[in-house]
Design a protein around this motif. Structure first.
Motif, PDB file in Angstrom:
ATOM      1  N   ILE A 121      39.922  43.916  37.989  1.00  0.00           N
ATOM      2  CA  ILE A 121      40.361  42.589  38.433  1.00  0.00           C
ATOM      3  C   ILE A 121      40.256  42.466  39.956  1.00  0.00           C
ATOM      4  CG2 ILE A 121      42.369  41.070  38.643  1.00  0.00           C
ATOM      5  CD1 ILE A 121      40.988  40.934  35.927  1.00  0.00           C
ATOM      6  N   LYS A 122      40.584  43.518  40.674  1.00  0.00           N
ATOM      7  CA  LYS A 122      40.461  43.471  42.136  1.00  0.00           C
ATOM      8  C   LYS A 122      38.992  43.411  42.558  1.00  0.00           C
ATOM      9  CE  LYS A 122      43.314  45.760  44.747  1.00  0.00           C
ATOM     10  NZ  LYS A 122      44.143  46.810  45.393  1.00  0.00           N
ATOM     11  N   GLN A 158      46.089  36.828  38.400  1.00  0.00           N
ATOM     12  CA  GLN A 158      45.334  38.053  38.138  1.00  0.00           C
ATOM     13  C   GLN A 158      46.148  39.056  37.325  1.00  0.00           C
ATOM     14  OE1 GLN A 158      44.371  38.708  42.345  1.00  0.00           O
ATOM     15  NE2 GLN A 158      42.185  38.602  41.815  1.00  0.00           N
ATOM     16  N   HIS A 182      36.347  42.258  40.523  1.00  0.00           N
ATOM     17  CA  HIS A 182      35.632  41.087  39.995  1.00  0.00           C
ATOM     18  C   HIS A 182      36.441  39.787  40.067  1.00  0.00           C
ATOM     19  CE1 HIS A 182      32.655  43.928  38.669  1.00  0.00           C
ATOM     20  NE2 HIS A 182      33.478  44.515  37.811  1.00  0.00           N
ATOM     21  N   LYS A 183      37.690  39.870  40.545  1.00  0.00           N
ATOM     22  CA  LYS A 183      38.549  38.712  40.829  1.00  0.00           C
ATOM     23  C   LYS A 183      39.202  38.088  39.598  1.00  0.00           C
ATOM     24  CE  LYS A 183      37.471  39.312  45.074  1.00  0.00           C
ATOM     25  NZ  LYS A 183      38.409  40.107  45.914  1.00  0.00           N
ATOM     26  N   GLN A 184      38.468  37.908  38.492  1.00  0.00           N
ATOM     27  CA  GLN A 184      39.065  37.322  37.292  1.00  0.00           C
ATOM     28  C   GLN A 184      38.358  37.845  36.053  1.00  0.00           C
ATOM     29  OE1 GLN A 184      38.294  33.186  38.487  1.00  0.00           O
ATOM     30  NE2 GLN A 184      37.091  32.963  36.607  1.00  0.00           N
ATOM     31  N   ASN A 204      34.637  37.248  35.023  1.00  0.00           N
ATOM     32  CA  ASN A 204      33.657  38.054  35.759  1.00  0.00           C
ATOM     33  C   ASN A 204      33.635  39.499  35.270  1.00  0.00           C
ATOM     34  OD1 ASN A 204      33.131  35.778  37.293  1.00  0.00           O
ATOM     35  ND2 ASN A 204      34.525  36.376  38.943  1.00  0.00           N
ATOM     36  N   ILE A 213      47.186  41.431  44.468  1.00  0.00           N
ATOM     37  CA  ILE A 213      46.707  40.517  43.435  1.00  0.00           C
ATOM     38  C   ILE A 213      47.665  39.336  43.343  1.00  0.00           C
ATOM     39  CG2 ILE A 213      45.559  42.298  42.045  1.00  0.00           C
ATOM     40  CD1 ILE A 213      48.020  42.275  40.203  1.00  0.00           C
ATOM     41  N   SER A 214      47.256  38.306  42.595  1.00  0.00           N
ATOM     42  CA  SER A 214      48.098  37.136  42.358  1.00  0.00           C
ATOM     43  C   SER A 214      48.713  37.226  40.966  1.00  0.00           C
ATOM     44  CB  SER A 214      47.261  35.859  42.465  1.00  0.00           C
ATOM     45  OG  SER A 214      46.300  35.816  41.411  1.00  0.00           O
TER      46      SER A 214
END
Length: 366
Positions: free
Chosen positions: A257-258, A229, A260-262, A265, A225-226
Motif C-alpha cells: 500500500i505504501k 489506506q 502502490h498507494k491504493q 494499483n 498512511i491514511s
C-alpha cells in the motif's frame, strides 16, 4: 475474527489508574464472547465443557458479565455496552433468517423443558441457532437490571463505539479486535480484565496480558498512511467482511500500500504473484463504504447509570437460571458499593477539573 493489525499497529501499555474517570464504549458481542468462552476444568486438567444451569442453558456469560461490570466500577470506569444491529451481508454473523431460526428453536426448547426432555433441551440450548442470539438477549436483560446503559447500533457495534469516542461521549472503545480503528476510532483500549490473563485459543492454558491502548492518529503518522489506506490494508489481509488475499500478511500489505498507494494499483502491479480474482471492484467499494461511511445511531447521546435493580437480577439469575440466591445477593451488594464509589468519583472529578467538564456534563445518574 476481526482484522489482524497487531503486527504493524503500535500499542502502548496503560495503567488502570489512567482510565479512572473515563467512559468506555464496549464492543459488547466481542467482549461477551470472551466472557462466554469460560468453561469448567476437571480435576485431571481436561476440558469439562460449558457451565450450564439445570435447564441445560449456558450461564458463564451472565456471571462473568456481572463480575466485569463490577470490575469496571471498581476501577472508576463507566461502561456503555454497544450491540450489533443489522449487519452487512458481507459479515457472517446473525442474519434475519437466523433470527427466525432463533425464535423457532426458542419455542422448541421451551416445549422440551415442559415435557421433561432434558437431553433434547440440552441439544437445542447448545445449537448455534439458539445459543448465541439467546446469550446476547440475556446479556441485554442483565445489563438493564444492573443499571448499565447499552445501545444497539444500526450497523456494527465497532462503528458505533468509534462514533461515541469521536463525539467525546466516550474516551475509549474497548474490543479485542482492531476493527474500531478502521471505523476511525481515535482511541482503542484492549485487555481490560481483572485477572490480566486470557485463554489461548484452542488450548487449555492461559497467557498473561496487560492493558494496551492504541492512538489512531499517532499510528497512522508512524506508518505514514491514511485511514483510507488502512482500510485497503484490511482488504489484503482479511477482516470480517472479506477473507483477504492468500500469502499477504500485515507487513507485506503495508509495504504494497505504501508502494502502490491504493489497492487497485496493488492488484495491477502484483497480479502475477497473487490471486486477486475474489477481490472484485464491487467488494472493494462495499468494504470501503462500510468502514469509511458507517451506519450509526446519532440520536442517542445521553446515557444513564443506575443502582442495580435487585428483584430484576434475581428474576433473571435465580428464578430463570436457578443460580444460588445468596451468592447472587452478595455480588449485587458488591456491585452497588462499587457503583456508588464510582459515581462519587465522577462527581468529584466534575467539581475538581474543568478539563473534563464537557464529558461529565453528558453523564446522567439516577
Amino acid at each position: 475474527m476481526g482484522v489482524k493489525l497487531q503486527e504493524i499497529i503500535v500499542r502502548k501499555r496503560i495503567e488502570f489508574q489512567d482510565l479512572a474517570g473515563k467512559i468506555i464504549a464496549i464492543d459488547a458481542p466481542n467482549i461477551i464472547m470472551s466472557l462466554f468462552s469460560f468453561a469448567r476444568k476437571n480435576s485431571d486438567g481436561s476440558y469439562g465443557g460449558l457451565i450450564l444451569d439445570r435447564t441445560q442453558r449456558p450461564i458463564s456469560h451472565l456471571y462473568n458479565l456481572l463480575y466485569r461490570v463490577n470490575f469496571f466500577y471498581s476501577k472508576k470506569i463507566f461502561p456503555i455496552f454497544v450491540f450489533d444491529g443489522k449487519v452487512s451481508e458481507l459479515k457472517r454473523v446473525i442474519t434475519k433468517d437466523q433470527l427466525k431460526d432463533f425464535l423457532f428453536t426458542k419455542k422448541w426448547y421451551e416445549g422440551a423443558i415442559k415435557r421433561g426432555s432434558r437431553g433434547l433441551a440440552r441439544e437445542i440450548a447448545l445449537s448455534k441457532e439458539y445459543m448465541w442470539q439467546n446469550i446476547l438477549e440475556e446479556s441485554k436483560q442483565l445489563l438493564g437490571a444492573l443499571g448499565v446503559p447499552y445501545i444497539e447500533s444500526p450497523g456494527s457495534a465497532e462503528s458505533q463505539c468509534a462514533y461515541l469516542v469521536k463525539r467525546g461521549i466516550a474516551q475509549f472503545s474497548n474490543s479485542q479486535d482492531f476493527d474500531s480503528l478502521l471505523f476511525g476510532c481515535p482511541h482503542l483500549v484492549q485487555n481490560l480484565s481483572k485477572s490480566l490473563r486470557r485463554k489461548v485459543h484452542g488450548k487449555w492454558r492461559y497467557e498473561k496480558i496487560i492493558p494496551l491502548v492504541t492512538n489512531l492518529q499517532k499510528s497512522l503518522k508512524q506508518l505514514d498512511i491514511s485511514i483510507f489506506q488502512l482500510v485497503d490494508i484490511s482488504l489484503l489481509i482479511g477482516s470480517d467482511y472479506f477473507p483477504g488475499i492468500k500469502g499477504i500478511g500485515p507487513k507485506k500489505a503495508l509495504k504494497f500500500i505504501k508502494l502502490h498507494k491504493q489497492i487497485e494499483n496493488v492488484i495491477i502491479e502484483e497480479k502475477d504473484k497473487y490471486d486477486f480474482n475474489t477481490l472484485s471492484e464491487k467488494i472493494i467499494t462495499q468494504v470501503r463504504r462500510i468502514f469509511l461511511l458507517p451506519n450509526i445511531n446519532e440520536a442517542n447521546n445521553q446515557f444513564f447509570w443506575n443502582l442495580p435493580h435487585k428483584s430484576k437480577i434475581f428474576n433473571l439469575l435465580c428464578e430463570e437460571h436457578h443460580l444460588n440466591k445468596e451468592r447472587v445477593s452478595n455480588n449485587i451488594d458488591k456491585l452497588s458499593s462499587s457503583y456508588e464509589k464510582c459515581r462519587d468519583y465522577f462527581i468529584h472529578k466534575k467539581e475538581e477539573a474543568k478539563s473534563v467538564q464537557l464529558t461529565l456534563d453528558r453523564i446522567m445518574f439516577k
